[in-house]
Scaffold this motif. Structure first.
Motif, short mmCIF file in Angstrom:
data_model
loop_
_atom_site.label_atom_id
_atom_site.label_comp_id
_atom_site.label_asym_id
_atom_site.label_seq_id
_atom_site.Cartn_x
_atom_site.Cartn_y
_atom_site.Cartn_z
N VAL A 184 0.74 -1.18 -0.07
CA VAL A 184 -0.03 0.08 0.10
C VAL A 184 0.91 1.26 0.10
O VAL A 184 0.62 2.41 -0.41
CB VAL A 184 -0.89 -0.13 1.19
N THR A 185 2.02 1.32 0.38
CA THR A 185 2.99 2.24 0.42
C THR A 185 3.54 2.55 -0.80
O THR A 185 4.15 3.60 -1.34
CB THR A 185 3.92 2.34 1.51
N ALA A 186 3.48 1.84 -2.00
CA ALA A 186 4.04 1.63 -3.27
C ALA A 186 3.60 2.91 -3.84
O ALA A 186 4.33 3.65 -4.50
CB ALA A 186 3.70 0.46 -4.03
N GLY A 187 2.28 3.26 -3.83
CA GLY A 187 1.73 4.65 -4.45
C GLY A 187 2.28 5.73 -3.70
O GLY A 187 2.58 6.78 -4.49
N VAL A 188 2.59 5.52 -2.50
CA VAL A 188 3.31 6.88 -1.85
C VAL A 188 4.69 7.21 -2.55
O VAL A 188 4.95 8.33 -2.87
CB VAL A 188 3.16 6.68 -0.42
N PHE A 189 5.35 5.90 -2.53
CA PHE A 189 6.68 5.93 -3.01
C PHE A 189 6.74 6.57 -4.54
O PHE A 189 7.73 7.14 -4.84
CB PHE A 189 7.27 4.59 -2.99
N LEU A 190 5.70 5.89 -5.48
CA LEU A 190 5.75 6.53 -6.64
C LEU A 190 5.49 8.08 -6.81
O LEU A 190 6.20 8.46 -7.48
CB LEU A 190 4.45 5.79 -7.34
N VAL A 191 4.35 8.47 -5.96
CA VAL A 191 4.22 9.96 -5.89
C VAL A 191 5.61 10.92 -5.54
O VAL A 191 6.10 11.93 -6.21
CB VAL A 191 3.20 10.14 -5.10
N VAL A 192 6.32 10.41 -4.49
CA VAL A 192 7.52 11.01 -4.02
C VAL A 192 8.73 10.81 -5.02
O VAL A 192 9.47 12.08 -5.30
CB VAL A 192 8.03 10.29 -2.57
N ARG A 193 8.61 9.59 -5.81
CA ARG A 193 9.81 9.49 -6.92
C ARG A 193 9.79 10.48 -8.01
O ARG A 193 10.59 11.07 -8.57
CB ARG A 193 9.70 7.95 -7.19
N ILE A 194 8.24 10.70 -8.35
CA ILE A 194 8.07 11.67 -9.55
C ILE A 194 7.90 13.07 -9.27
O ILE A 194 7.42 13.87 -9.73
CB ILE A 194 6.95 11.14 -10.18
N SER A 195 8.64 13.39 -7.86
CA SER A 195 8.69 14.82 -7.45
C SER A 195 9.09 15.86 -8.43
O SER A 195 8.58 16.94 -8.47
CB SER A 195 9.39 14.88 -6.12
N PRO A 196 10.14 15.59 -9.24
CA PRO A 196 10.61 16.69 -10.13
C PRO A 196 9.30 16.91 -11.10
O PRO A 196 9.38 18.03 -11.72
CB PRO A 196 11.74 15.81 -11.03
N ILE A 197 8.53 15.71 -11.52
CA ILE A 197 7.37 16.27 -12.60
C ILE A 197 6.21 16.82 -11.74
O ILE A 197 5.65 17.86 -12.38
CB ILE A 197 6.86 14.78 -12.94
N LEU A 198 5.86 16.44 -10.54
CA LEU A 198 4.82 17.15 -9.63
C LEU A 198 5.22 18.51 -9.33
O LEU A 198 3.94 19.33 -9.34
CB LEU A 198 4.84 16.43 -8.51
N GLU A 199 6.47 18.71 -9.36
CA GLU A 199 6.69 20.29 -8.71
C GLU A 199 6.34 21.35 -10.07
O GLU A 199 5.98 22.39 -9.66
CB GLU A 199 8.46 20.48 -8.61
N TYR A 200 6.16 20.85 -11.38
CA TYR A 200 5.72 21.39 -12.33
C TYR A 200 4.19 21.05 -12.82
O TYR A 200 3.80 21.57 -13.97
CB TYR A 200 6.71 21.14 -13.62
N ALA A 201 3.47 20.50 -11.83
CA ALA A 201 2.01 20.17 -12.09
C ALA A 201 1.25 20.35 -10.96
O ALA A 201 0.86 19.71 -10.01
CB ALA A 201 2.01 18.69 -12.40
N PRO A 202 1.21 21.97 -10.58
CA PRO A 202 0.22 22.26 -9.37
C PRO A 202 -1.11 21.72 -9.19
O PRO A 202 -1.55 21.39 -8.15
CB PRO A 202 0.61 23.80 -9.32
N LEU A 203 -1.80 21.49 -10.39
CA LEU A 203 -2.95 21.00 -10.43
C LEU A 203 -3.27 19.59 -9.90
O LEU A 203 -4.17 19.18 -9.03
CB LEU A 203 -3.57 21.13 -11.88
N THR A 204 -2.02 18.77 -10.29
CA THR A 204 -1.94 17.40 -9.68
C THR A 204 -1.89 17.49 -8.36
O THR A 204 -2.53 16.63 -7.55
CB THR A 204 -1.19 16.69 -10.79
N ARG A 205 -0.86 18.24 -7.88
CA ARG A 205 -0.50 18.36 -6.33
C ARG A 205 -1.99 18.76 -5.76
O ARG A 205 -2.04 18.19 -4.30
CB ARG A 205 0.62 19.40 -6.14
N GLU A 206 -2.59 19.77 -6.09
CA GLU A 206 -3.98 19.96 -5.33
C GLU A 206 -4.95 18.83 -5.48
O GLU A 206 -5.67 18.48 -4.64
CB GLU A 206 -4.78 21.09 -6.44
N PHE A 207 -5.00 17.95 -6.37
CA PHE A 207 -5.93 16.94 -6.67
C PHE A 207 -5.31 15.89 -5.58
O PHE A 207 -6.31 15.20 -4.89
CB PHE A 207 -5.78 16.25 -7.98
N ILE A 208 -4.05 15.66 -5.41
CA ILE A 208 -3.37 14.59 -4.66
C ILE A 208 -3.90 15.15 -3.09
O ILE A 208 -4.20 14.21 -2.24
CB ILE A 208 -1.89 14.37 -4.78
#
Length: 642
Positions: free
Chosen positions: A266-290
């Motif tokens: 169940v923590t694999a999803g959390v790890f995935l989100v943290v791993r793609i932090s360089p992408i998420l930093e340029y995707a504020p709408l996705t971070r709002e959704f998260i």
């Protein structure tokens, strides 16, 4: 270091091969000793790697072999070792090792011990392959591997219908999320021309303004890619909408529940989100959704846990809620806080599940906390360690959950996002509910008057030492991990995460969270104490109040008991229509059309034709002569007409 990294990942796989291949011939003890020993070595080597590399902020990839090479598509298999993956392999191996040891006692009487121990080791291997992946495709290999093993472990008792149904449900729900993961990976490759994390993350800034045509409109490419990947995380980490498989997974043996719900799948999803932090930093709408999804999940699961009576289901919904906290932190760019809570949660949640297994073992396989009570003096070690796990879960000061949950709520207060303050309020409310159901579980399970049958009470006993040792080790981690790791993971000036986590300067919130006002900083603690007060009042002093409230607010109570009616909605919206459609296609399409005009139709036609022709086989010569004359006439007529 290369050899140690390879051994950490592949020793559990070797354990699976030996237990699965030789376990039936060499016996249960061979499987137990082999898998536990190899898992123990893997844990020790993981700790060595963490202290030699993780604390020195070193990062490198161990290349193993070329996996796929087709024209422009080149993917290699390797092991990426950085602070993020080293934290994960340390936590995963330690928790898995404790569960392996615990399983020796818990599964003592089970007839399929080699198969069970092999499945545990295979699950651990896939999880380690996932967290050490240097590219999206290898991560997907581990991602699907843990999904497969979860199916095998949840449905381990395959002679039970409920276990089979739960395994299928978990498999299918995860496949829904995996569709998003696959689409996200395809989009990543189309944008960057590579699936290697290093190559993708180096080019992210160059593609920050790029758009792509999607559903007849232009979409921000990085937002769409990160959103699709997060859909995969929703399924794997059981967030609202795709969470219904998680409570049903309790049909598997208790060690499976601890392994899946603590530090692995169940923590694999959390790890995935943290791993793609360089992408998420340029995707504020996705971070709002998260943040939104995490907050709603934390509250939703906590409300349901308050009324559940199955001891494992309460802890399962607690897992769902705590995963929501982790996503709340990741959405606010506090990736270190997310990993901090993942780590502390691994200790106290594995402790609670194994403690629950000890209670079930003592209570002759009873799961209903309403049929327990008054057993604390018979299981003193289990009782003490369950107190530790509950205090950590509730976020009481000086226990691990206090440190990690506190920083998550603080960062959402200072996060410059639309849903930041909403997440803060949701986190406080969920903290009240968390403390409430944690204390409710303790009081109803261990305290008060005995509610079990005399026959059950007469057989209550403490678990064997082989089960208690892992529980005590995890209890120590639940006390110490928060204080020891706080400055390293989320300290104001920490550089521990190095290049493994990327945060834009304007999104840096962890440092700001250290300077919030005192009432914000202490709000989670006040919330926890409030929840403890409510639970103490309801289940210790005013034991009739819960029943009266359930009768007064019947609709709300039914809403929570039925888990917000998600299963019923899915059954009416998707399951039943799908079954009806399948039945129509089976009867009308398959049987009537395909079989009717195909093999069955041809067979029937042959039988009917043969029946008609049989009538001419009378045995009379003049009948045959007449038939020959008719045939000659027909042939001559056809010849002349032509």
């Amino acid at each position: 270091m290369n050899i140690l990294a390879i051994l950490v990942v592949f020793l559990p796989l070797l354990g699976f091969v030996l237990a699965g291949g030789l376990g039936e011939k060499l016996g249960d003890r061979f499987s137990q000793i082999t898998t536990c020993s190899l898992m123990g070595f893997s844990t020790v080597f993981a700790a060595i790697l963490f202290f030699q590399m993780g604390l020195k902020e070193k990062t490198f990839v161990v290349p193993l072999f070329t996996w796929i090479r087709v024209e422009l598509f080149d993917v290699s298999w390797g092991l990426q070792l950085d602070s993020l993956s080293l934290v994960m392999i340390t936590v995963v191996t330690l928790v898995s090792f404790m569960i392996h040891i615990y399983s020796i006692g818990y599964m003592k009487e089970d007839p399929g011990i080699p198969r069970f121990m092999g499945y545990l080791s295979l699950f651990t291997f896939f999880m380690l392959a996932l967290v050490t992946a240097p590219n999206f495709l290898q991560m997907f290999f581990g991602w699907e591997g843990v999904g497969l093993c979860s199916y095998l472990l949840i449905g381990y008792w395959y002679d039970r219908d409920r276990a089979n149904a739960a395994a299928i449900k978990a498999f299918l729900m995860n496949r829904i999320g995996d569709i998003g993961f696959v689409l996200g990976v395809i989009l990543i490759f189309s944008l960057f021309g590579t699936l290697d994390f290093s190559g993708v993350f180096e080019l992210v800034e160059n593609h920050q303004q790029e758009t792509i045509t999607f559903l007849s409109g232009n979409s921000h490419a990085l937002t769409l890619a990160s959103f699709l990947l997060f859909i995969g995380a929703i399924g794997k980490s059981a967030q609202i909408g795709l969470h219904t498989w998680l409570p049903d997974a309790m049909e598997g043996p208790t060690p499976v529940s601890a392994l899946i719900h603590a530090a692995t799948m169940v923590t694999a999803g959390v790890f995935l989100v943290v791993r793609i932090s360089p992408i998420l930093e340029y995707a504020p709408l996705t971070r709002e959704f998260i943040i939104l999804v995490g907050t709603v999940t934390a509250v939703m699961a906590a409300t349901i846990a308050c009324v559940q009576n199955d001891i494992k289901r309460i802890i399962a919904y607690s897992t769902c809620s705590q995963l929501g906290y982790m996503f709340m932190a990741a959405g606010a760019s506090a990736y270190g806080a997310s990993m901090f809570h993942l780590t502390t949660h691994a200790f106290f949640k594995a402790l609670l599940f194994l403690g629950a297994g000890s209670v079930i073992h003592a209570m002759s396989d009873e799961h209903d906390i309403q049929k327990m009570g008054g057993i604390w003096r018979f299981v003193p070690v289990t009782y003490a360690t369950m107190w530790v796990g509950s205090l950590a879960l509730a976020g009481i000061p000086f226990f691990s959950g206090f440190y990690s949950k506190d920083i998550i709520i603080d960062v959402n207060w200072v996060a410059p996002l639309i849903f930041g303050k909403f997440a803060f309020l949701g986190g406080i409310f969920a903290a009240i509910l968390t403390a409430f159901y944690a204390w409710r579980l303790l009081f109803l399970t261990f305290n008060g008057k005995p509610r079990a049958d005399e026959a059950v009470m007469g057989h209550i006993h403490e678990s064997p030492l082989i089960m208690l040792i892992p529980i005590v080790v995890l209890a120590i981690g639940s006390v110490l991990s928060g204080n020891f790791l706080e400055q390293l993971f989320v300290g104001e000036k920490t550089t521990f995460w190095g290049t493994a986590i990327f945060v834009l300067p304007q999104n840096e919130v962890i440092e700001a969270a250290h300077h919030v006002k005192w009432w914000i900083d202490w709000a989670p603690t006040f919330a926890a104490l409030l929840g403890l007060g409510f639970a103490t009042c309801f289940y210790f002093y005013k034991s009739l109040w819960p029943e009266r409230l359930s009768k007064t607010f019947k609709s709300l109570y039914a809403f929570l008991c039925n888990q917000w009616y998600f299963d019923k909605l899915y059954e009416s919206w998707f399951v039943n229509p799908t079954l009806k459609t399948g039945h129509i296609l089976w009867e009308g399409g398959d049987q009537e059309i395909i079989d009717g005009f195909g093999p069955n139709g041809i067979g029937d036609l042959s039988l009917k034709s043969g029946g008609i022709l049989c009538r001419f086989q009378t045995g009379y010569v003049y009948h045959y002569a007449f038939a020959m004359i008719i045939g000659v006439v027909v042939m001559m007529t056809w010849y002349f007409l032509e």
